[in-house]
Design a protein around this motif. Structure first.
Motif, PDB file in Angstrom:
ATOM      1  N   LYS A   6      -9.813  -6.584  -2.717  1.00 10.83           N
ATOM      2  CA  LYS A   6      -9.186  -5.354  -3.179  1.00 10.83           C
ATOM      3  C   LYS A   6      -7.709  -5.599  -3.469  1.00 10.83           C
ATOM      4  O   LYS A   6      -7.063  -6.400  -2.798  1.00 10.83           O
ATOM      5  N   VAL A   8      -4.280  -3.931  -3.042  1.00 13.47           N
ATOM      6  CA  VAL A   8      -3.759  -2.902  -2.154  1.00 13.47           C
ATOM      7  C   VAL A   8      -2.250  -2.783  -2.329  1.00 13.47           C
ATOM      8  O   VAL A   8      -1.515  -3.768  -2.196  1.00 13.47           O
ATOM      9  N   ASN A 111      -7.704  -9.791   0.754  1.00 10.74           N
ATOM     10  CA  ASN A 111      -7.199  -8.812  -0.200  1.00 10.74           C
ATOM     11  C   ASN A 111      -5.915  -9.288  -0.872  1.00 10.74           C
ATOM     12  O   ASN A 111      -5.308 -10.276  -0.467  1.00 10.74           O
ATOM     13  N   ASP A 131      -6.868  -0.620  -5.870  1.00 11.69           N
ATOM     14  CA  ASP A 131      -8.036  -0.132  -5.136  1.00 11.69           C
ATOM     15  C   ASP A 131      -7.676   0.733  -3.936  1.00 11.69           C
ATOM     16  O   ASP A 131      -8.413   1.646  -3.579  1.00 11.69           O
ATOM     17  N   GLU A 132      -6.561   0.406  -3.279  1.00  9.39           N
ATOM     18  CA  GLU A 132      -6.114   1.156  -2.111  1.00  9.39           C
ATOM     19  C   GLU A 132      -4.605   1.286  -2.140  1.00  9.39           C
ATOM     20  O   GLU A 132      -3.912   0.420  -2.689  1.00  9.39           O
ATOM     21  N   LEU A 158      -7.894  10.106  -5.220  1.00  8.63           N
ATOM     22  CA  LEU A 158      -7.826   9.309  -4.002  1.00  8.63           C
ATOM     23  C   LEU A 158      -8.640   9.950  -2.886  1.00  8.63           C
ATOM     24  O   LEU A 158      -8.828  11.158  -2.840  1.00  8.63           O
ATOM     25  N   LYS A 161      -8.234   7.607   3.758  1.00  8.06           N
ATOM     26  CA  LYS A 161      -8.960   6.776   4.721  1.00  8.06           C
ATOM     27  C   LYS A 161      -8.406   6.937   6.131  1.00  8.06           C
ATOM     28  O   LYS A 161      -9.104   6.711   7.101  1.00  8.06           O
ATOM     29  N   HIS A 173      -3.107   6.145   4.232  1.00 16.24           N
ATOM     30  CA  HIS A 173      -3.966   5.098   3.661  1.00 16.24           C
ATOM     31  C   HIS A 173      -5.018   5.765   2.782  1.00 16.24           C
ATOM     32  O   HIS A 173      -5.846   6.541   3.268  1.00 16.24           O
ATOM     33  N   TYR A 174      -4.953   5.455   1.492  1.00 10.57           N
ATOM     34  CA  TYR A 174      -5.869   6.042   0.511  1.00 10.57           C
ATOM     35  C   TYR A 174      -6.708   4.961  -0.166  1.00 10.57           C
ATOM     36  O   TYR A 174      -6.244   3.849  -0.378  1.00 10.57           O
ATOM     37  N   GLU A 175      -7.915   5.348  -0.540  1.00  8.18           N
ATOM     38  CA  GLU A 175      -8.777   4.521  -1.362  1.00  8.18           C
ATOM     39  C   GLU A 175      -8.894   5.225  -2.714  1.00  8.18           C
ATOM     40  O   GLU A 175      -9.012   6.456  -2.776  1.00  8.18           O
ATOM     41  N   LYS A 177     -10.823   6.534  -5.736  1.00  4.94           N
ATOM     42  CA  LYS A 177     -12.213   6.902  -6.032  1.00  4.94           C
ATOM     43  C   LYS A 177     -12.607   6.232  -7.339  1.00  4.94           C
ATOM     44  O   LYS A 177     -11.871   6.259  -8.320  1.00  4.94           O
TER      45      LYS A 177
END
Length: 178
Positions: A6, A8, A111, A131-132, A158, A161, A173-175, A177
């Motif tokens: 990912k 990040v 990552n 991605d994050e 987003l 997380k 902390h976001y992922e 979508k």
């Protein structure tokens, strides 16, 4: 099948959304009382590749110098529009972002840290190549400066997380979508 690496974003910002003053100073950040290293060492253990813009790289070199190279155990890429010779620690690149990121993500490894700054982040957001996002907010209002998120033609939804507190700092902390 192995899970894809990912990209990040791991960065600190003021409460009003600036990553530096208009003079490119980060002094405001170091005045805030944190807790330990605010999760930085833990995050470093999850990455093996660093992506950075040339302006951010130049700031680090000016303020940290060659003798305290922080990322010697990481694959390190600096995005630039100029033609610059690679060093032992750094590869200077000006590739097509989606192609480069997709190639990196298919390789074995941990990552990938998209450090910034603002221009590189903007390019990555436009290409949906993050991605994050792990954003640490400092309880400081700067009023003006270099924004974390430039205005532009992108839209990401987003998923939260988690959150953590490091004394006066709050980490979100976001992922992204998909």
């Amino acid at each position: 099948m192995t899970e894809s690496r990912k990209v990040v974003l791991f960065i600190a910002t003021s409460l009003d959304g600036y990553i530096a003053t208009k003079e490119e100073s980060l002094e405001w950040l170091f005045k805030v009382e944190g807790e330990g290293d605010n999760g930085t060492s833990e995050f470093f253990d999850t990455i093996d590749t660093v992506l950075m813009g040339k302006t951010t790289y130049d700031w680090i070199m000016e303020h940290e110098g060659d003798n305290s190279w922080l990322y010697s155990d990481k694959n390190f890429y600096v995005f630039t529009r100029s033609s610059i010779a690679d060093t032992e620690q750094v590869k200077f690149i000006s590739p097509n972002i989606p192609d480069f990121v997709n190639k990196l993500k298919k390789q074995e490894g941990k990552n990938i840290w998209m450090v910034g700054g603002g221009e590189l982040l903007y390019s990555f957001l436009k290409e949906n190549a993050v991605d994050e996002l792990i954003i640490t907010i400092a309880p400081t209002l700067i009023g003006s400066g270099i924004p974390l998120f430039k205005k532009g033609d992108y839209h990401l939804e987003l998923l939260l997380k988690g959150t953590r507190k490091f004394n006066q700092f709050v980490e979100l902390h976001y992922e992204v979508k998909r």
